[in-house]
Structures are given as structure tokens and as C-alpha cells.
Write a protein that holds these residues in place. Structure first.
Motif, PDB file in Angstrom:
ATOM      1  N   ASN A 101       0.799  -1.233   0.000  1.00 22.97           N
ATOM      2  CA  ASN A 101       0.000   0.000   0.000  1.00 22.97           C
ATOM      3  C   ASN A 101       0.830   1.281   0.000  1.00 22.97           C
ATOM      4  O   ASN A 101       0.260   2.373   0.001  1.00 22.97           O
ATOM      5  CB  ASN A 101      -1.028   0.032   1.140  1.00 22.97           C
ATOM      6  CG  ASN A 101      -2.046  -1.081   0.992  1.00 22.97           C
ATOM      7  OD1 ASN A 101      -2.456  -1.388  -0.124  1.00 22.97           O
ATOM      8  ND2 ASN A 101      -2.440  -1.701   2.094  1.00 22.97           N
ATOM      9  N   ASP A 102       2.160   1.167   0.019  1.00 23.36           N
ATOM     10  CA  ASP A 102       2.970   2.358  -0.243  1.00 23.36           C
ATOM     11  C   ASP A 102       2.606   2.875  -1.631  1.00 23.36           C
ATOM     12  O   ASP A 102       2.225   2.093  -2.509  1.00 23.36           O
ATOM     13  CB  ASP A 102       4.469   2.018  -0.243  1.00 23.36           C
ATOM     14  CG  ASP A 102       5.054   2.007   1.159  1.00 23.36           C
ATOM     15  OD1 ASP A 102       4.334   2.353   2.114  1.00 23.36           O
ATOM     16  OD2 ASP A 102       6.235   1.635   1.295  1.00 23.36           O
ATOM     17  N   VAL A 103       2.749   4.176  -1.833  1.00 26.51           N
ATOM     18  CA  VAL A 103       2.432   4.749  -3.145  1.00 26.51           C
ATOM     19  C   VAL A 103       3.689   4.806  -4.014  1.00 26.51           C
ATOM     20  O   VAL A 103       4.679   5.437  -3.649  1.00 26.51           O
ATOM     21  CB  VAL A 103       1.828   6.161  -3.002  1.00 26.51           C
ATOM     22  CG1 VAL A 103       1.622   6.793  -4.379  1.00 26.51           C
ATOM     23  CG2 VAL A 103       0.506   6.082  -2.248  1.00 26.51           C
ATOM     24  N   LEU A 104       3.629   4.109  -5.125  1.00 23.47           N
ATOM     25  CA  LEU A 104       4.686   4.173  -6.135  1.00 23.47           C
ATOM     26  C   LEU A 104       4.341   5.330  -7.065  1.00 23.47           C
ATOM     27  O   LEU A 104       3.233   5.406  -7.594  1.00 23.47           O
ATOM     28  CB  LEU A 104       4.751   2.857  -6.912  1.00 23.47           C
ATOM     29  CG  LEU A 104       5.731   2.821  -8.092  1.00 23.47           C
ATOM     30  CD1 LEU A 104       7.168   2.940  -7.614  1.00 23.47           C
ATOM     31  CD2 LEU A 104       5.540   1.528  -8.882  1.00 23.47           C
ATOM     32  N   ARG A 105       5.293   6.243  -7.225  1.00 28.45           N
ATOM     33  CA  ARG A 105       5.043   7.450  -8.031  1.00 28.45           C
ATOM     34  C   ARG A 105       6.098   7.560  -9.124  1.00 28.45           C
ATOM     35  O   ARG A 105       7.296   7.563  -8.842  1.00 28.45           O
ATOM     36  CB  ARG A 105       5.089   8.675  -7.125  1.00 28.45           C
ATOM     37  CG  ARG A 105       4.885  10.003  -7.833  1.00 28.45           C
ATOM     38  CD  ARG A 105       4.980  11.165  -6.822  1.00 28.45           C
ATOM     39  NE  ARG A 105       5.024  12.445  -7.491  1.00 28.45           N
ATOM     40  CZ  ARG A 105       3.937  13.191  -7.754  1.00 28.45           C
ATOM     41  NH1 ARG A 105       2.750  12.767  -7.376  1.00 28.45           N
ATOM     42  NH2 ARG A 105       4.050  14.344  -8.370  1.00 28.45           N
ATOM     43  N   LEU A 106       5.651   7.618 -10.360  1.00 30.18           N
ATOM     44  CA  LEU A 106       6.552   7.721 -11.506  1.00 30.18           C
ATOM     45  C   LEU A 106       6.245   9.030 -12.226  1.00 30.18           C
ATOM     46  O   LEU A 106       5.102   9.263 -12.636  1.00 30.18           O
ATOM     47  CB  LEU A 106       6.342   6.533 -12.457  1.00 30.18           C
ATOM     48  CG  LEU A 106       6.519   5.148 -11.806  1.00 30.18           C
ATOM     49  CD1 LEU A 106       6.087   4.059 -12.768  1.00 30.18           C
ATOM     50  CD2 LEU A 106       7.951   4.942 -11.381  1.00 30.18           C
ATOM     51  N   GLU A 107       7.254   9.879 -12.360  1.00 30.04           N
ATOM     52  CA  GLU A 107       7.081  11.156 -13.055  1.00 30.04           C
ATOM     53  C   GLU A 107       7.845  11.085 -14.376  1.00 30.04           C
ATOM     54  O   GLU A 107       9.047  10.838 -14.386  1.00 30.04           O
ATOM     55  CB  GLU A 107       7.620  12.312 -12.203  1.00 30.04           C
ATOM     56  CG  GLU A 107       6.888  12.451 -10.869  1.00 30.04           C
ATOM     57  CD  GLU A 107       7.479  13.543  -9.977  1.00 30.04           C
ATOM     58  OE1 GLU A 107       6.848  13.868  -8.959  1.00 30.04           O
ATOM     59  OE2 GLU A 107       8.574  14.045 -10.306  1.00 30.04           O
ATOM     60  N   VAL A 108       7.135  11.317 -15.468  1.00 31.66           N
ATOM     61  CA  VAL A 108       7.753  11.229 -16.789  1.00 31.66           C
ATOM     62  C   VAL A 108       8.022  12.642 -17.306  1.00 31.66           C
ATOM     63  O   VAL A 108       7.112  13.484 -17.327  1.00 31.66           O
ATOM     64  CB  VAL A 108       6.833  10.494 -17.788  1.00 31.66           C
ATOM     65  CG1 VAL A 108       7.514  10.360 -19.143  1.00 31.66           C
ATOM     66  CG2 VAL A 108       6.467   9.121 -17.245  1.00 31.66           C
ATOM     67  N   TYR A 109       9.258  12.898 -17.692  1.00 30.40           N
ATOM     68  CA  TYR A 109       9.664  14.228 -18.165  1.00 30.40           C
ATOM     69  C   TYR A 109      10.209  14.165 -19.579  1.00 30.40           C
ATOM     70  O   TYR A 109      10.768  13.150 -20.008  1.00 30.40           O
ATOM     71  CB  TYR A 109      10.781  14.799 -17.270  1.00 30.40           C
ATOM     72  CG  TYR A 109      10.337  15.197 -15.888  1.00 30.40           C
ATOM     73  CD1 TYR A 109       9.968  16.506 -15.598  1.00 30.40           C
ATOM     74  CD2 TYR A 109      10.307  14.251 -14.862  1.00 30.40           C
ATOM     75  CE1 TYR A 109       9.569  16.880 -14.328  1.00 30.40           C
ATOM     76  CE2 TYR A 109       9.905  14.616 -13.577  1.00 30.40           C
ATOM     77  CZ  TYR A 109       9.543  15.927 -13.317  1.00 30.40           C
ATOM     78  OH  TYR A 109       9.142  16.282 -12.060  1.00 30.40           O
ATOM     79  N   ASP A 110      10.069  15.304 -20.265  1.00 33.15           N
ATOM     80  CA  ASP A 110      10.760  15.530 -21.526  1.00 33.15           C
ATOM     81  C   ASP A 110      11.873  16.525 -21.222  1.00 33.15           C
ATOM     82  O   ASP A 110      11.610  17.649 -20.799  1.00 33.15           O
ATOM     83  CB  ASP A 110       9.763  16.112 -22.550  1.00 33.15           C
ATOM     84  CG  ASP A 110      10.437  16.527 -23.849  1.00 33.15           C
ATOM     85  OD1 ASP A 110      11.627  16.215 -24.045  1.00 33.15           O
ATOM     86  OD2 ASP A 110       9.745  17.181 -24.660  1.00 33.15           O
ATOM     87  N   SER A 111      13.114  16.100 -21.382  1.00 30.74           N
ATOM     88  CA  SER A 111      14.250  16.971 -21.115  1.00 30.74           C
ATOM     89  C   SER A 111      14.327  18.071 -22.178  1.00 30.74           C
ATOM     90  O   SER A 111      14.277  17.784 -23.378  1.00 30.74           O
ATOM     91  CB  SER A 111      15.533  16.131 -21.123  1.00 30.74           C
ATOM     92  OG  SER A 111      16.655  16.960 -21.018  1.00 30.74           O
ATOM     93  N   ASP A 112      14.426  19.333 -21.728  1.00 32.52           N
ATOM     94  CA  ASP A 112      14.560  20.460 -22.649  1.00 32.52           C
ATOM     95  C   ASP A 112      15.696  21.358 -22.173  1.00 32.52           C
ATOM     96  O   ASP A 112      16.263  21.138 -21.120  1.00 32.52           O
ATOM     97  CB  ASP A 112      13.237  21.239 -22.736  1.00 32.52           C
ATOM     98  CG  ASP A 112      12.204  20.505 -23.587  1.00 32.52           C
ATOM     99  OD1 ASP A 112      12.604  19.872 -24.574  1.00 32.52           O
ATOM    100  OD2 ASP A 112      11.021  20.554 -23.244  1.00 32.52           O
TER     101      ASP A 112
END
Ligand SMILES: [Ca+2]
Length: 128
Positions: free
Chosen positions: A79-90
Motif C-alpha cells: 500500500n505504499d504509493v509508487l510514483r513515476l514522473e515522466v519528463y521531456d528533457s529540454d
């Protein structure tokens, strides 16, 4: 009988807070959006609960990147929250394409997550 109750409660509490190992793998994305700076240069930041597990390398100029990096967290629990943030490098500011969050469960699971600005993140994890 009454004397065994505290021991039972102690055992149940211990099970509740049992730490497990989280392994995140097979990270890839498809159809990442282009912007004025050109085709997406994608990377992913990984968090579990309050812990930062790091980030992938940047895959330049592809809407369909994959990442070989795997992420392991030894103090995960169900039940821990897995958080994935997707970025576009600029050049100046990296563009946040979307965030994927879910509560992790025991076992091995595969997920697809639709990103707010377009594209899909695919990933697998094992908790055990
Ligand atoms: Ca870019």
C-alpha cells in the motif's frame, strides 16, 4: 486463553509493518508527444512513499523510449504509493508529461499509465 491475546496482537502488528522489497523494471513509454523543441527526450523519476529511488537516463529524440535501469527499494511495504514522473528533457525547463501513482501490492504486476500530456508509460514491479 486471555494471556495469549497480547501475543497474538503483537504478531499481527509485526506482520502489518513487515518490510518488503520492491523492484521496478521494464520501464518504457510509447507515443510521447513532441513540442516546439522537437521529439521527446524522455526520462522517469521514481519515488516510493517518501523515498526517492532515483531517475533513469535520458532517451533522446524518440517518442517510444525504453530504459534499462531497474529500481530497488528494500523498505517498501504493501500500500505504499509508487510514483513515476515522466519528463521531456529540454534546454531550460524539463517538461512534466505526466505522473503515474498507484498503491503497490504483493506479487508481480504490469501496468500501462496514460500521461496527461500524451503518451503511455509501461512498467512492471515486484513486491515481495
Ligand atoms: Ca525535449
Amino acid at each position: 486463553m486471555a494471556s495469549s491475546l497480547p501475543i497474538l496482537l503483537l504478531v499481527l502488528c509485526s506482520l502489518n509493518v513487515a518490510k518488503a522489497q520492491l523492484k521496478l523494471f521494464n520501464l518504457r513509454a510509447s507515443d510521447l508527444p513532441s513540442n516546439l523543441m522537437g521529439t521527446a527526450d524522455g526520462y522517469v523519476k521514481v519515488f516510493c512513499g517518501s523515498a526517492s529511488l532515483g531517475k533513469t537516463s535520458i532517451r533522446n529524440n524518440t517518442p517510444d523510449p525504453w530504459w534499462k535501469e531497474e529500481f530497488t527499494h528494500f523498505k517498501a511495504q504493501q500500500n505504499d504509493v509508487l510514483r513515476l514522473e515522466v519528463y521531456d528533457s529540454d534546454y531550460l525547463f524539463d517538461d512534466l508529461l505526466g505522473v503515474c501513482q498507484r498503491q503497490i501490492k504483493l506479487g508481480t504486476h504490469k501496468h500501462d499509465c496514460f500521461l496527461k500530456k500524451g503518451g503511455i508509460l509501461h512498467y512492471s514491479y515486484t513486491l515481495g
